[in-house]
Design a protein around this motif. Sequence first.
Motif, PDB file in Angstrom:
ATOM      1  N   ARG A 108       0.838  -1.219   0.000  1.00 45.67           N
ATOM      2  CA  ARG A 108       0.000   0.000   0.000  1.00 45.67           C
ATOM      3  C   ARG A 108       0.869   1.263   0.000  1.00 45.67           C
ATOM      4  N   PHE A 109       1.937   1.229   0.799  1.00 42.11           N
ATOM      5  CA  PHE A 109       2.841   2.377   0.894  1.00 42.11           C
ATOM      6  C   PHE A 109       3.474   2.664  -0.467  1.00 42.11           C
ATOM      7  N   LEU A 110       3.933   1.608  -1.109  1.00 39.14           N
ATOM      8  CA  LEU A 110       4.558   1.726  -2.423  1.00 39.14           C
ATOM      9  C   LEU A 110       3.565   2.252  -3.457  1.00 39.14           C
ATOM     10  N   LYS A 111       2.360   1.731  -3.410  1.00 44.16           N
ATOM     11  CA  LYS A 111       1.341   2.103  -4.396  1.00 44.16           C
ATOM     12  C   LYS A 111       0.834   3.534  -4.197  1.00 44.16           C
ATOM     13  N   GLY A 135      22.292  -5.446  -1.663  1.00 39.31           N
ATOM     14  CA  GLY A 135      22.795  -4.240  -2.317  1.00 39.31           C
ATOM     15  C   GLY A 135      22.534  -4.233  -3.808  1.00 39.31           C
ATOM     16  N   ASP A 136      22.165  -5.412  -4.383  1.00 39.15           N
ATOM     17  CA  ASP A 136      21.894  -5.505  -5.821  1.00 39.15           C
ATOM     18  C   ASP A 136      20.577  -4.811  -6.188  1.00 39.15           C
ATOM     19  N   ILE A 137      20.502  -4.432  -7.465  1.00 36.05           N
ATOM     20  CA  ILE A 137      19.248  -3.928  -8.030  1.00 36.05           C
ATOM     21  C   ILE A 137      18.345  -5.137  -8.334  1.00 36.05           C
ATOM     22  N   VAL A 138      17.057  -5.009  -7.975  1.00 39.71           N
ATOM     23  CA  VAL A 138      16.073  -6.066  -8.236  1.00 39.71           C
ATOM     24  C   VAL A 138      14.839  -5.453  -8.891  1.00 39.71           C
ATOM     25  N   LEU A 139      14.049  -6.322  -9.506  1.00 40.56           N
ATOM     26  CA  LEU A 139      12.739  -5.924 -10.030  1.00 40.56           C
ATOM     27  C   LEU A 139      11.698  -6.168  -8.939  1.00 40.56           C
ATOM     28  N   PHE A 145       1.601  -8.948  -6.709  1.00 38.44           N
ATOM     29  CA  PHE A 145       1.273 -10.384  -6.592  1.00 38.44           C
ATOM     30  C   PHE A 145       0.864 -11.002  -7.929  1.00 38.44           C
ATOM     31  N   ASP A 146       0.286 -10.175  -8.827  1.00 41.06           N
ATOM     32  CA  ASP A 146      -0.204 -10.687 -10.117  1.00 41.06           C
ATOM     33  C   ASP A 146       0.798 -10.470 -11.247  1.00 41.06           C
ATOM     34  N   GLY A 147       2.022 -10.068 -10.886  1.00 39.82           N
ATOM     35  CA  GLY A 147       3.059  -9.876 -11.898  1.00 39.82           C
ATOM     36  C   GLY A 147       3.146  -8.461 -12.449  1.00 39.82           C
ATOM     37  N   TYR A 148       2.271  -7.559 -12.007  1.00 42.98           N
ATOM     38  CA  TYR A 148       2.288  -6.175 -12.517  1.00 42.98           C
ATOM     39  C   TYR A 148       3.602  -5.511 -12.115  1.00 42.98           C
ATOM     40  N   PRO A 149       4.333  -4.897 -13.071  1.00 40.12           N
ATOM     41  CA  PRO A 149       5.632  -4.300 -12.749  1.00 40.12           C
ATOM     42  C   PRO A 149       5.509  -3.041 -11.880  1.00 40.12           C
ATOM     43  N   MET A 150       6.299  -2.975 -10.803  1.00 35.87           N
ATOM     44  CA  MET A 150       6.284  -1.841  -9.872  1.00 35.87           C
ATOM     45  C   MET A 150       7.538  -0.982  -9.969  1.00 35.87           C
ATOM     46  N   GLY A 151       8.602  -1.524 -10.630  1.00 33.25           N
ATOM     47  CA  GLY A 151       9.822  -0.744 -10.798  1.00 33.25           C
ATOM     48  C   GLY A 151      11.054  -1.484 -10.334  1.00 33.25           C
ATOM     49  N   ARG A 152      12.138  -0.702 -10.150  1.00 37.63           N
ATOM     50  CA  ARG A 152      13.425  -1.261  -9.731  1.00 37.63           C
ATOM     51  C   ARG A 152      13.914  -0.567  -8.462  1.00 37.63           C
ATOM     52  N   GLY A 153      14.571  -1.349  -7.607  1.00 40.23           N
ATOM     53  CA  GLY A 153      15.174  -0.786  -6.407  1.00 40.23           C
ATOM     54  C   GLY A 153      16.312  -1.671  -5.963  1.00 40.23           C
ATOM     55  N   PHE A 154      16.958  -1.305  -4.856  1.00 41.56           N
ATOM     56  CA  PHE A 154      18.028  -2.163  -4.343  1.00 41.56           C
ATOM     57  C   PHE A 154      17.560  -2.910  -3.105  1.00 41.56           C
ATOM     58  N   ILE A 155      18.063  -4.115  -2.961  1.00 39.58           N
ATOM     59  CA  ILE A 155      17.576  -5.041  -1.935  1.00 39.58           C
ATOM     60  C   ILE A 155      18.591  -5.192  -0.808  1.00 39.58           C
ATOM     61  N   THR A 183      13.324   3.612  -9.229  1.00 35.77           N
ATOM     62  CA  THR A 183      12.498   4.037 -10.358  1.00 35.77           C
ATOM     63  C   THR A 183      11.214   3.207 -10.394  1.00 35.77           C
ATOM     64  N   ARG A 184      10.143   3.806 -10.909  1.00 36.51           N
ATOM     65  CA  ARG A 184       8.879   3.090 -11.066  1.00 36.51           C
ATOM     66  C   ARG A 184       8.782   2.403 -12.426  1.00 36.51           C
ATOM     67  N   ASP A 185       9.769   2.625 -13.272  1.00 41.01           N
ATOM     68  CA  ASP A 185       9.758   2.041 -14.616  1.00 41.01           C
ATOM     69  C   ASP A 185      10.684   0.826 -14.636  1.00 41.01           C
ATOM     70  N   GLU A 186      10.117  -0.352 -14.773  1.00 44.02           N
ATOM     71  CA  GLU A 186      10.892  -1.589 -14.741  1.00 44.02           C
ATOM     72  C   GLU A 186      11.921  -1.656 -15.867  1.00 44.02           C
ATOM     73  N   ARG A 187      11.687  -0.916 -16.947  1.00 38.92           N
ATOM     74  CA  ARG A 187      12.590  -0.977 -18.112  1.00 38.92           C
ATOM     75  C   ARG A 187      13.813  -0.078 -17.942  1.00 38.92           C
ATOM     76  N   THR A 188      13.794   0.831 -16.959  1.00 38.12           N
ATOM     77  CA  THR A 188      14.885   1.794 -16.790  1.00 38.12           C
ATOM     78  C   THR A 188      16.113   1.162 -16.150  1.00 38.12           C
ATOM     79  N   GLU A 189      17.248   1.277 -16.812  1.00 45.00           N
ATOM     80  CA  GLU A 189      18.519   0.773 -16.277  1.00 45.00           C
ATOM     81  C   GLU A 189      19.044   1.756 -15.224  1.00 45.00           C
ATOM     82  N   ILE A 190      19.541   1.238 -14.106  1.00 51.00           N
ATOM     83  CA  ILE A 190      20.149   2.091 -13.088  1.00 51.00           C
ATOM     84  C   ILE A 190      21.615   2.278 -13.481  1.00 51.00           C
TER      85      ILE A 190
END
Length: 400
Positions: free
Chosen positions: A14-17, A38-42, A46-56, A68-75
């Motif tokens: 909910r916070f993310l959304k 520390g790696d970047i992850v997608l 729950f249904d596979g909808y892309p939420m973006g990229r961040g570090f774990i 980023t909220r765009d899953e296609r964007t390279e960090i």
Amino acid sequence: MSLAVVTLKKGEGRFLKSGGLWVYDNEIASIMGSFVNGDIVLVRDFDGYPMGRGFINTNSKITVRMLTRDERTEISPKFLKQRVRDAWEYRKKVVDTGSCRVIFGEADFLPGLVVDKFSDVLVVQSLALGIDRLKETILDALKEVLAEDGIRIRGVYERSDAKVRRQEGMELTKGFIGEEFPTLVQIEENGVKYEVDIRDGQKTGFFLDQKYNRLAIQKLCKGAKVLDCFTHTGSFALNAGIAGAQSVLGVDASETAVLQARRNASLNGLDGTVKFLCEDVFELLPELEEKGEKFDVVVLDPPAFTKSRSSVKNAIKGYREINLRAMRLVKDGGFLATCSCSHFMTYELFTQTIGQAAKNVHKRLRQVEYRTQAPDHPILWSADESYYLKFYIFQVCNDR
């Protein structure tokens, strides 16, 4: 190499959304694929909808921090440089950039990273593992962006010595990034000169967030007798002095801070007007009251009395105590400037606490203004932690 995929539980995120940048450990259904912390992850719903990229970082309750909220964007370095450029262009429009916070973590979409600029020196604080791995790339980009405006940075110092790093499984560290340089830096703000100790001063060396709140008290202090409590290195006291106060007393429990405040007073030619005392404010205020002392202006700029929800009740007692004591020391019709820098002491709680203090000492408060942190510490509405500073100015009147 394909990135690991973090999938949220159904009904979570909910916070993310709502625009936030954090994914908590209890919101995650699965992590598929190989990674190291520390790696970047997608991130996907729950249904596979892309939420973006961040570090774990599975060591932290905040398991993923989004970049980023765009899953296609390279960090990439190019992506990070654009983030830095956006942050700097924003500052150029909203603050005096001689000394300012250039990057404010989540509010600049670079979670866990703080960079302060003191004249031609940068001080960096890295609080998350993923951003720690990117910090030198970001700093190089920042120096390049500043150079485009003719600003040459002569040195970078790291103050990643905050205890919160341990929650990320990281060691505390401080020291030079690159060549060494003198760590006492002179800056000027609101017409006041300061010597900033970036190596051993609190946090990054100086509290830039109160810049315009300090300026706001100047107009009240001409010809006034002023008391500045928790003065640290003298910033409110010196603003009062430079504005033409009759006399100023700054108080702080730290001997180191008081010595620095006295040097700052000398730097501004205010030794005769602005005096400093090394005392515990909680002990001094009742003593001043007993002596019958009165002031035209009293400033309360305490450190955060709470850094967690669990200690808020004790913090309320502390804020109520110093505010009611201060109100008793303000002359009828004088002014009280009071603030809280704790995120967990919310606006509603802080306001209620001040109101209770006024009621307890039979004072009537006339609000002059309410302020927050300077705009180089922007408040991102979807990141509650970015809103932390509450600052009131009141006229204090006796019950009539």
